[in-house]
Design an enzyme around this catalytic site. Structure first.
Site, mmCIF file in Angstrom:
data_model
loop_
_atom_site.group_PDB
_atom_site.id
_atom_site.type_symbol
_atom_site.label_atom_id
_atom_site.label_comp_id
_atom_site.label_asym_id
_atom_site.label_seq_id
_atom_site.Cartn_x
_atom_site.Cartn_y
_atom_site.Cartn_z
ATOM 1 N N ASP A 87 19.134 4.285 -10.114
ATOM 2 C CA ASP A 87 19.739 3.250 -9.273
ATOM 3 C C ASP A 87 18.863 3.039 -8.030
ATOM 4 O O ASP A 87 18.945 3.790 -7.058
ATOM 5 C CB ASP A 87 21.152 3.737 -8.886
ATOM 6 C CG ASP A 87 21.899 2.748 -8.026
ATOM 7 O OD1 ASP A 87 21.276 1.827 -7.478
ATOM 8 O OD2 ASP A 87 23.128 2.906 -7.890
ATOM 9 N N HIS A 105 -5.667 -7.380 -3.156
ATOM 10 C CA HIS A 105 -4.630 -8.226 -3.747
ATOM 11 C C HIS A 105 -5.223 -9.465 -4.393
ATOM 12 O O HIS A 105 -4.738 -9.946 -5.393
ATOM 13 C CB HIS A 105 -3.656 -8.685 -2.645
ATOM 14 C CG HIS A 105 -2.536 -7.726 -2.423
ATOM 15 N ND1 HIS A 105 -1.272 -8.125 -2.125
ATOM 16 C CD2 HIS A 105 -2.493 -6.395 -2.471
ATOM 17 C CE1 HIS A 105 -0.497 -7.075 -1.985
ATOM 18 N NE2 HIS A 105 -1.226 -6.013 -2.191
HETATM 19 C C1 MEV Z 1 2.884 -4.922 0.151
HETATM 20 O O1 MEV Z 1 3.725 -4.947 -0.975
HETATM 21 C C2 MEV Z 1 3.042 -3.628 0.911
HETATM 22 C C3 MEV Z 1 2.277 -3.532 2.222
HETATM 23 O O2 MEV Z 1 2.614 -4.633 3.055
HETATM 24 C C4 MEV Z 1 2.669 -2.230 2.865
HETATM 25 C C5 MEV Z 1 2.152 -2.045 4.274
HETATM 26 O O3 MEV Z 1 1.906 -3.043 4.982
HETATM 27 O O4 MEV Z 1 2.017 -0.876 4.676
HETATM 28 C C6 MEV Z 1 0.799 -3.608 1.997
#
Ligand code: MEV
Length: 426
Positions: A277, A375
């Protein structure tokens, strides 16, 4: 005739019959209906028993993060998540932690809290003592409800009684502390809380209202830590950057929310993969992060006297390996097998370690090249697909967009056209 969502007996229909009604209501095409109908590994009858009003099974990718060394043991980590880069980032940062011996994790007993709200008590402080005096009897009433758990060494172990000031005056809040062993525990705890409530109310001279588990599972904590040579994360400056990033999160709730979201990227992905969960885990994590009165980072990052980067994470983690979807969902069973964990405690330790490693991955990227670099390449591939690229074209289009630092569908279409024209010329 206006459409209505008032459908008596909807729950009594088969998934196929429900699907027909929904398709009609929403104007779904035959193709869309077919997609919904494809239950996959979570077959129709299993899905139909898991929740109500089922019409299909939603799918998310299962990725496996590698390189994890936790408490000296190698683990492969199944992760269920929709976000690109998370699995790659976890694998990458796990490799870095290996340079310092991996991640160490430990967890407390599997103690959950059931809350019973008692109202209308004239002398709440006196009643508190009266209840505590009768602790053994209350625990016995609770334990009668789950002889199997008691036989396994679990069951109701303790009582805490709080007088909580509220808008309606003081309330007596009783905490029934239950060792739920390898279960997440909500069922056992809720059943016990309901069983003891009448007796508690009568001892206190009041009436009971809510009887429910608390998701602030602060007696079921996991702690993970790692110590990494700075070279493993890209050098002294990057290590210092990670510490600066943490100090920001520790000082500012706006940053702490994102920082902790990065931790939950890893935590939730494993919680979901194992059929647990994740809303309970999320609620517990954020309530714990705010326990000082201000929302803070769940992790810490420091540099020790030898220049090593030291990371720690502490959070509640109520997960099980028996009961609920951990058993009914065949994919959750397989994910648990891939993990090879033997107890809920071990699962919590692995998940805590993944949370810490995911946090390291995010902070390292943010402190060094920035998050978008990593990303972008996966994102660019998705954009290339959206623009119509197929096969080799996907990588080619994505590569050009990343190189030119412009990742947009119109740009992808333009590049795709160019590539196709050049190919046709050859
Ligand atoms: C993205 O999914 C998560 C981050 O924003 C975490 C962070 O900023 O520490 C990259």
């Amino acid at each position: 005739m206006p459409k209505t969502s008032r459908i008596p007996g909807f729950y009594k229909l088969t998934p196929e019959e429900r699907l027909r009604i929904v398709a009609e209501f929403a104007g779904l095409t035959e193709e869309e209906v077919d997609l919904l109908r494809r239950f996959g590994a979570l077959d129709e009858s299993t899905a139909n028993r898991m929740i109500e009003n089922v019409i299909g099974a939603f799918q998310l990718p299962i990725g496996v993060a590698v390189n994890f060394l936790i408490n000296g043991r190698d683990y492969m980590i199944p992760m269920v998540i929709e976000e690109p880069s998370v699995v790659a980032a976890a694998s990458n940062a796990a490799r870095m932690t290996r340079e310092g011996g991996g991640v160490y994790a430990q967890s407390t007993e599997s103690l959950m809290i059931g809350q019973i709200q008692i109202l209308g008590v004239k002398d709440p402080h006196g009643a508190r003592f009266e209840i505590l005096k009768n602790k053994d009897e209350i625990l016995e009433i609770a334990n009668e409800k789950d002889p199997v758990l008691v036989k396994l060494g679990g069951g109701a172990k303790d009582l805490e009684v709080r007088v909580v000031e509220s808008k309606l005056g003081p309330m007596l809040i009783v905490h029934l502390i239950v060792d739920v062993k390898d279960a997440m525990g909500a069922n056992a705890v809720n059943t016990m809380a309901e069983a003891v409530a009448p007796r508690l109310a009568s001892i206190a001279g009041g009436r009971f209202r809510l009887r429910i588990i608390s998701n602030l599972a602060d007696k079921r904590l996991v702690r993970a830590w790692t110590r990494i040579p700075p070279e493993a994360v890209g050098g002294k400056e990057v290590a210092e950057g990670i510490v600066e990033a943490w100090a920001f999160a520790d000082a500012d709730p706006y940053r702490a929310a994102t920082h902790n979201k990065g931790i939950m990227n890893g935590v939730d992905a494993v919680v979901i993969a194992t059929g647990n969960d994740w809303r309970a885990v999320e609620a517990g994590a954020h309530a714990y992060a705010a326990r000082s009165g201000r929302y803070k980072s769940l992790s810490t990052w420091e540099i020790d006297e030898k220049g090593y980067l030291v990371g720690t994470l502490e959070m509640p983690l109520a997960v099980g390996i028996v009961g609920g979807a951990t058993r009914t969902n065949p994919l959750a069973r397989i994910c648990l097998k891939i993990l090879g964990v033997k107890s809920a405690k071990e699962l919590a330790e692995v998940i805590g370690a993944v949370g810490l490693v995911q946090n390291l991955a995010a902070l390292r990227a943010l402190a060094a090249e920035g998050i978008q670099a990593g990303h972008m390449s996966l994102h660019a591939k998705n954009i290339a697909i959206m623009a119509g690229a197929v096969g080799d074209e996907i990588d080619q289009v994505a590569e050009i967009m990343v190189r030119e630092k412009c990742v947009r569908v119109d740009k992808a279409k333009e590049i795709l056209e160019r590539i196709r024209k050049e190919k046709a010329k050859r």
